[in-house]
Design a protein around this motif. Structure first.
Motif, PDB file in Angstrom:
ATOM      1  N   CYS A  30       0.841  -1.192   0.000  1.00  0.00           N
ATOM      2  CA  CYS A  30       0.000   0.000   0.000  1.00  0.00           C
ATOM      3  C   CYS A  30       0.880   1.247   0.000  1.00  0.00           C
ATOM      4  O   CYS A  30       1.694   1.436   0.907  1.00  0.00           O
ATOM      5  CB  CYS A  30      -0.909   0.052   1.224  1.00  0.00           C
ATOM      6  N   MET A  31       0.711   2.078  -1.016  1.00  0.00           N
ATOM      7  CA  MET A  31       1.426   3.352  -1.073  1.00  0.00           C
ATOM      8  C   MET A  31       0.453   4.446  -1.439  1.00  0.00           C
ATOM      9  O   MET A  31      -0.588   4.177  -2.045  1.00  0.00           O
ATOM     10  CB  MET A  31       2.572   3.276  -2.082  1.00  0.00           C
ATOM     11  N   GLY A  32       0.798   5.664  -1.061  1.00  0.00           N
ATOM     12  CA  GLY A  32      -0.152   6.728  -1.307  1.00  0.00           C
ATOM     13  C   GLY A  32       0.462   8.107  -1.294  1.00  0.00           C
ATOM     14  O   GLY A  32       1.653   8.283  -1.016  1.00  0.00           O
TER      15      GLY A  32
ATOM     16  N   VAL B  65      -4.743  11.906  -0.078  1.00  0.00           N
ATOM     17  CA  VAL B  65      -5.124  12.287  -1.436  1.00  0.00           C
ATOM     18  C   VAL B  65      -5.512  11.050  -2.248  1.00  0.00           C
ATOM     19  O   VAL B  65      -6.596  10.994  -2.828  1.00  0.00           O
ATOM     20  CB  VAL B  65      -3.976  13.040  -2.126  1.00  0.00           C
ATOM     21  N   ALA B  66      -4.620  10.076  -2.300  1.00  0.00           N
ATOM     22  CA  ALA B  66      -4.873   8.877  -3.113  1.00  0.00           C
ATOM     23  C   ALA B  66      -3.973   7.749  -2.634  1.00  0.00           C
ATOM     24  O   ALA B  66      -2.870   7.998  -2.146  1.00  0.00           O
ATOM     25  CB  ALA B  66      -4.615   9.157  -4.587  1.00  0.00           C
ATOM     26  N   THR B  67      -4.461   6.523  -2.779  1.00  0.00           N
ATOM     27  CA  THR B  67      -3.649   5.358  -2.458  1.00  0.00           C
ATOM     28  C   THR B  67      -3.734   4.348  -3.596  1.00  0.00           C
ATOM     29  O   THR B  67      -4.671   4.388  -4.412  1.00  0.00           O
ATOM     30  CB  THR B  67      -4.093   4.658  -1.166  1.00  0.00           C
ATOM     31  N   ILE B  68      -2.770   3.448  -3.631  1.00  0.00           N
ATOM     32  CA  ILE B  68      -2.760   2.403  -4.629  1.00  0.00           C
ATOM     33  C   ILE B  68      -2.251   1.112  -4.005  1.00  0.00           C
ATOM     34  O   ILE B  68      -1.339   1.136  -3.164  1.00  0.00           O
ATOM     35  CB  ILE B  68      -1.904   2.809  -5.856  1.00  0.00           C
ATOM     36  N   ASN B  69      -2.864   0.021  -4.402  1.00  0.00           N
ATOM     37  CA  ASN B  69      -2.383  -1.295  -4.012  1.00  0.00           C
ATOM     38  C   ASN B  69      -1.426  -1.752  -5.108  1.00  0.00           C
ATOM     39  O   ASN B  69      -1.838  -1.962  -6.258  1.00  0.00           O
ATOM     40  CB  ASN B  69      -3.554  -2.262  -3.875  1.00  0.00           C
ATOM     41  N   ARG B  70      -0.159  -1.863  -4.750  1.00  0.00           N
ATOM     42  CA  ARG B  70       0.851  -2.204  -5.742  1.00  0.00           C
ATOM     43  C   ARG B  70       0.643  -3.605  -6.304  1.00  0.00           C
ATOM     44  O   ARG B  70       1.175  -3.928  -7.359  1.00  0.00           O
ATOM     45  CB  ARG B  70       2.243  -2.046  -5.139  1.00  0.00           C
ATOM     46  N   ARG B  71      -0.113  -4.416  -5.629  1.00  0.00           N
ATOM     47  CA  ARG B  71      -0.458  -5.752  -6.124  1.00  0.00           C
ATOM     48  C   ARG B  71      -1.864  -5.676  -6.699  1.00  0.00           C
ATOM     49  O   ARG B  71      -2.850  -5.786  -5.988  1.00  0.00           O
ATOM     50  CB  ARG B  71      -0.385  -6.767  -4.989  1.00  0.00           C
ATOM     51  N   GLY B  72      -1.945  -5.415  -7.965  1.00  0.00           N
ATOM     52  CA  GLY B  72      -3.247  -5.348  -8.621  1.00  0.00           C
ATOM     53  C   GLY B  72      -3.628  -3.967  -9.098  1.00  0.00           C
ATOM     54  O   GLY B  72      -4.415  -3.820 -10.033  1.00  0.00           O
ATOM     55  N   GLY B  73      -3.087  -2.932  -8.457  1.00  0.00           N
ATOM     56  CA  GLY B  73      -3.314  -1.581  -8.941  1.00  0.00           C
ATOM     57  C   GLY B  73      -4.602  -0.911  -8.515  1.00  0.00           C
ATOM     58  O   GLY B  73      -4.933   0.161  -9.024  1.00  0.00           O
TER      59      GLY B  73
ATOM     60  N   THR C 282      -4.799  11.404 -10.659  1.00  0.00           N
ATOM     61  CA  THR C 282      -4.650   9.981 -10.945  1.00  0.00           C
ATOM     62  C   THR C 282      -3.354   9.469 -10.318  1.00  0.00           C
ATOM     63  O   THR C 282      -2.274  10.009 -10.603  1.00  0.00           O
ATOM     64  CB  THR C 282      -4.617   9.707 -12.454  1.00  0.00           C
ATOM     65  N   ILE C 283      -3.481   8.441  -9.493  1.00  0.00           N
ATOM     66  CA  ILE C 283      -2.304   7.789  -8.915  1.00  0.00           C
ATOM     67  C   ILE C 283      -1.964   6.580  -9.776  1.00  0.00           C
ATOM     68  O   ILE C 283      -2.845   5.871 -10.264  1.00  0.00           O
ATOM     69  CB  ILE C 283      -2.550   7.386  -7.443  1.00  0.00           C
ATOM     70  N   SER C 284      -0.683   6.380 -10.006  1.00  0.00           N
ATOM     71  CA  SER C 284      -0.252   5.241 -10.801  1.00  0.00           C
ATOM     72  C   SER C 284       1.117   4.787 -10.319  1.00  0.00           C
ATOM     73  O   SER C 284       1.734   5.426  -9.461  1.00  0.00           O
ATOM     74  CB  SER C 284      -0.219   5.595 -12.293  1.00  0.00           C
ATOM     75  N   GLN C 285       1.592   3.705 -10.889  1.00  0.00           N
ATOM     76  CA  GLN C 285       2.861   3.134 -10.441  1.00  0.00           C
ATOM     77  C   GLN C 285       3.609   2.530 -11.608  1.00  0.00           C
ATOM     78  O   GLN C 285       3.020   2.163 -12.623  1.00  0.00           O
ATOM     79  CB  GLN C 285       2.599   2.041  -9.398  1.00  0.00           C
TER      80      GLN C 285
ATOM     81  N   CYS D 244       4.648  11.454  -0.333  1.00  0.00           N
ATOM     82  CA  CYS D 244       4.307  10.071  -0.627  1.00  0.00           C
ATOM     83  C   CYS D 244       4.658   9.236   0.605  1.00  0.00           C
ATOM     84  O   CYS D 244       5.510   9.620   1.417  1.00  0.00           O
ATOM     85  CB  CYS D 244       5.018   9.552  -1.861  1.00  0.00           C
ATOM     86  N   ALA D 245       3.965   8.127   0.731  1.00  0.00           N
ATOM     87  CA  ALA D 245       4.126   7.304   1.920  1.00  0.00           C
ATOM     88  C   ALA D 245       3.854   5.849   1.596  1.00  0.00           C
ATOM     89  O   ALA D 245       3.157   5.537   0.624  1.00  0.00           O
ATOM     90  CB  ALA D 245       3.178   7.775   3.024  1.00  0.00           C
ATOM     91  N   ALA D 246       4.404   4.981   2.433  1.00  0.00           N
ATOM     92  CA  ALA D 246       4.180   3.548   2.311  1.00  0.00           C
ATOM     93  C   ALA D 246       3.717   3.006   3.653  1.00  0.00           C
ATOM     94  O   ALA D 246       4.113   3.504   4.713  1.00  0.00           O
ATOM     95  CB  ALA D 246       5.449   2.842   1.865  1.00  0.00           C
ATOM     96  N   ARG D 247       2.875   1.988   3.570  1.00  0.00           N
ATOM     97  CA  ARG D 247       2.345   1.372   4.782  1.00  0.00           C
ATOM     98  C   ARG D 247       3.069   0.054   5.009  1.00  0.00           C
ATOM     99  O   ARG D 247       3.148  -0.772   4.094  1.00  0.00           O
ATOM    100  CB  ARG D 247       0.845   1.131   4.598  1.00  0.00           C
TER     101      ARG D 247
END
Length: 125
Positions: free
Chosen positions: A33-35, A48-56, A69-72, A96-99
Motif C-alpha cells: 500500500c502506497m499513497g 489524497v490517493a492510495t494504490i495497491n501495488r499488487r493489482g493496482g 490519478t495515482i499510478s505506479q 508520498c508514503a508507504a504502509r
C-alpha cells in the motif's frame, strides 16, 4: 524500512497540470500500500490517493476524484500522481508514503509508516 523520495512539485496556474513522482527504495516488497498525502499551511495532513501495488486498485479523496490519478511503475519502484484541473485549494506540501506490511486492501489513509520529505505544489488563480 522503505525510503521514499518525492520530486516534480512546482507552480501552476489554476486549471493547469503537474505530475509528481516518488521513488521508493529498501524493503518495498514488504509494503503493497502506497499513497499520496498533502498538508496545507495551517491545516492537518490529509490523504489524497492510495494504490495497491499488487493489482493496482486505487482509492481517492472526494476532493480530487476525477482530477488526480495515482499510478505506479513497479519495475522502477516509482509512484506517480498526475494532477489535472488544479485549483488554488490544491496548494500544499505533498508527501508520498508507504504502509508497512502486506494488506489485502489499501483503501483509506490510516497507518502509513514511511514518509518522504515532501514536495511543494503551489497553484495560483
Amino acid at each position: 524500512q522503505v525510503r521514499m523520495v518525492e520530486s516534480g512539485g512546482g507552480s501552476a496556474q489554476a486549471g493547469g497540470s503537474l505530475r509528481l513522482s516518488c521513488a521508493a527504495s529498501g524493503n518495498t516488497y514488504s509494503s503493497n500500500c502506497m499513497g499520496w498525502f498533502r498538508q496545507a499551511p495551517g491545516k492537518e495532513r490529509e490523504g489524497v490517493a492510495t494504490i495497491n501495488r499488487r493489482g493496482g486498485t486505487t482509492y481517492y479523496a472526494d476532493s480530487v476524484k476525477g482530477r488526480f490519478t495515482i499510478s505506479q511503475d513497479n519495475a522502477k519502484n516509482t509512484l506517480y500522481l498526475q494532477m489535472n484541473s488544479l485549483e488554488p485549494e490544491d496548494t500544499a506540501m505533498y508527501y508520498c508514503a508507504a504502509r508497512a506490511g502486506l494488506r489485502v486492501a489499501c483503501g483509506g489513509f490510516s497507518s502509513y509508516n514511511y514518509w518522504g520529505q515532501g514536495t511543494q505544489v503551489t497553484v495560483s488563480s
